[in-house]
Design a protein around this motif. Structure first.
Motif: not given
Lengths: 477, 218
Positions: B62-66, B70-76, B200-202, B206-210
């Protein structure tokens, strides 16, 4: 699969894989072969730099960046690079690792063509990249697990090696320990055999003392009587001597002397002394001979340790042993002898005597006050067979198999070491003979001994070179 | 331990669904995948699944973008629940940033649950995770079945641990998102504490819960 794929690194299986991992350039080239070979086809990284280009076209990354900023990453972009007009497909999701697919079309190109080409390629990329991703991850995981297990196994192996080493040392020291203990046991066994023998000799000595005491008693008594008799005779002889002197010189005093002499003869009861003396001497001589025989027997039995083989008359051996055991034997026990005409046996006499002694002693003890012992000897094919049967209490079946074991005894603790039959067994074994037993509780026991003639010297050698408990497992049963 | 990409513009976070065999870990991921918007969700990769049993693991990216780019890739991930695969479980668990423990609610599975949780704690120690501070959500799954431990009993038993408990029926899609939401929040808070994600990355909660499916849970 090319070499890049075959190499599996053992690191975190779930790390972020880069494009070299997922789509090596050679595969990218193969993939792009699907597209008309006369035109440029290229893969760009997300930052716009070229990952693979069929014709090595230089592509300006800043131009790509500008395009993306203006038009976004969705859908198709068009860039003109040098003399090439190229379609640029931004790749998303799992394919964003790649970045862009750039294709040059010659001639008239409809949107439909480009879209379908793009879709086709994206699907192929997706498949290949995903597949590689999966293979890499599973292989990586597998590799990691295997490496982990290997490490664990190596540790275990090292531990095992250490413990094996420990056990090896233990086994070695155990062997030494066993040897040491065996030696000790052997020594103890020898000592106990000796002690048993000494105890037997002690018991014998007690019986012996009783036996010797009687003849010695009457020999002393006889000698005392003889002493008094002899003194009296001497006085009488003195008196006769005086008379003889007077006969020559003073005949007038003879009558008085004769009368005195007659009185003295009567007083001293010389007639009796004279008649008694021969009897006393005969009796004493007989007593002394009896003592001599007893002592002789004892000496034969407890012969000092001179280990040599000699020719022995087994019947005589049995007689000697019986004589020694007479102290054990109540008068109500009948000993029947059925001695055959057996040849001499070359053997260690002392040992054989001891074996007979042990068996006969057991027989007497088993019988108690009243019963019968039958001893028979015969010869069969160079083997002397001795059977000693008693009418004693017999041996229970469950212990019959153990009676030849060392230290097995049915007697009270302290009254026997349990080495008697073991000694008999080992002796027979050393003489290459055997011993067997038949018994019925309440009826009696028969021991049968097979003793080959003429193996004494060899037996001597064997007994010196091999361990004395060589026959511990019992006779052939 | 979250992983940064080379350019430092992306954080890769690893979340693991742990639990006894056949407790519904893969089902959780399948439900999530079905409910996710395709834009943020990659393909669910199921490796070597045979007879409902996961031999390797399942992976749902899964990918979260601010707004900052900046993006966060979640690997489940799921772990194989079978006892035999402990080495694989350890490898999958290593460097994880958050864990969902999927327990089987059936009375008959109490021992398996206990053993698996014990195994999780031990393996966490072995792979160097700080179990005390690891974001951890406990999900009691299979609430739709008969002969299950009552919610009260579960709560009473787990109260001393202070861990968030979610009751679910992954097969029916109940509680799956809620479990994931709890895990996302806990993980965000934990990582924000370490990397200062917001400042640092804003990157905010909310970005996660979105990311969560707005979808109607049935």
């Amino acid at each position: 699969m090319n070499s890049a794929d075959e190499h599996i690194e053992i690191d975190a299986f779930d790390r972020e894989y880069n494009l070299e991992d997922l789509l090596p350039r050679i595969q990218a080239q193969e993939l792009l072969e699907y597209i008309d070979g006369s035109n440029e086809a290229a893969l760009l990284l997300p930052d716009g730099t070229v990952y693979y280009s069929r014709y090595g076209t230089k592509i300006d990354a800043s131009e790509i960046y500008r395009q993306v900023r203006t038009n976004g990453r969705e859908g198709r972009l068009t860039v003109v690079l040098g003399n090439r007009r190229m379609m640029l497909f931004p790749l998303n999701h799992e394919l964003e690792t790649i970045g862009f697919l750039a294709l040059e079309f010659s001639g008239k190109v409809t949107d439909e063509t480009t879209e379908s080409t793009g879709c086709f390629l994206v699907r192929v990329f997706n498949r290949i990249v995903n597949l590689n991703y999966q293979i890499r991850m599973t292989a990586g995981l597998h590799g990691q697990v295997v490496a982990d297990s290997y490490e664990a196994l190596k540790k275990k192996a090292a531990l095992l090696e250490r413990s094996e080493e420990k056990y090896r040392i233990l086994a070695e020291s155990l062997e030494k320990e066993v040897k040491r203990k065996t030696k000790k046991i052997e020594a103890t066994q020898l000592m106990m055999l000796q002690q048993e023998k000494m105890a037997a000799i002690g018991q014998l000595a007690a019986g012996m003392a009783h036996e010797i005491n009687n003849p010695v008693g009457f020999v002393i008594s006889n000698l005392n009587t003889l002493k008094t008799g002899t003194q009296n005779m001497c006085r009488l002889i003195d008196a006769y001597h005086e008379l003889a002197t007077l006969l020559g010189k003073k005949p007038d005093r003879l009558d008085g002397r004769l009368a005195a002499l007659k009185n003295l003869r009567e007083e001293l009861d010389i007639e009796f002394v004279i008649s008694d003396t021969a009897g006393l001497i005969d009796e004493s001589l007989d007593g002394a001979r009896r003592i001599q025989i007893i002592v002789q027997n004892l000496r034969d039995f407890a012969h000092p340790s001179v280990e040599y083989a000699e020719n022995a008359d087994i019947n005589a051996c049995l007689e000697t042993t019986l004589a020694i055991l007479s102290g054990y034997r109540s008068d109500e026990i009948v000993v029947q002898r059925h001695y055959g005409d057996v040849p001499q046996v070359n053997c260690q006499l002392r040992e054989i005597n001891q074996a007979f002694f042990n068996i006969l002693k057991n027989a007497f003890q088993a019988i108690g006050d009243r019963g019968r012992i039958t001893i028979s000897t015969r010869v069969e094919e160079g083997t002397v067979i001795v059977a000693i049967a008693d009418t004693g209490s017999g041996i229970e079946k469950k212990i019959l198999g153990r009676i030849f074991d060392p230290f097995f005894t049915t007697r009270e603790v302290g009254s026997g070491f349990g080495l008697g039959l073991f000694q008999a067994y080992s002796t027979l074994k050393r003489h290459q003979g055997t011993i067997s037993v038949q018994s019925a509780p309440g009826k009696g026991t028969t021991f049968t001994l097979w003793l080959p003639t003429g193996v004494g010297e060899r037996a001597l050698i064997d007994s010196n070179s091999s361990s004395p408990n060589g026959g511990i497992s019992g006779p052939g049963r | 331990m979250a992983e940064w990409t080379a350019d430092g513009n992306k954080l890769v976070i690893k979340l693991v669904y742990y639990g006894p065999a056949l407790s519904g870990k893969t089902t959780n991921l399948m439900r999530l995948h079905d409910m996710m918007e395709t834009g943020a969700c990659g393909e669910l990769m199921t490796f070597e699944t045979k007879g409902d049993r996961t031999l390797f693991f399942d992976l749902l990216p899964l990918v979260v973008k601010a707004e900052s780019g900046f993006s966060v890739k979640l690997k489940l991930y799921t772990v194989p629940g079978q006892v035999a695969h402990d080495a694989t479980r350890k490898a999958v668990l290593s460097r994880s940033d958050g864990v969902v423990f999927v327990a089987d609610s059936r009375n008959s599975q109490a021992v398996s649950n206990f053993e698996s949780f014990d195994n999780l704690e031990k393996n966490a120690g072995r792979v160097g995770l700080d179990f005390e501070n690891l974001p951890l959500v406990v999900q009691f799954n299979k609430r739709d079945l008969e002969d299950i431990v009552s919610e009260e009993a579960v709560r009473n038993r787990w109260a001393p641990t202070g861990l968030p408990i979610v009751f679910s029926s992954a097969l029916k899609g109940v509680g799956v998102v809620e479990t994931f939401r709890r895990l996302l929040l806990d993980t965000y808070l934990h990582l924000d504490g370490i990397y200062d994600l917001d400042r640092r990355y804003g990157l905010q909660t909310g970005h996660f819960t979105d990311l969560l499916p707005t979808m109607r849970e049935p």
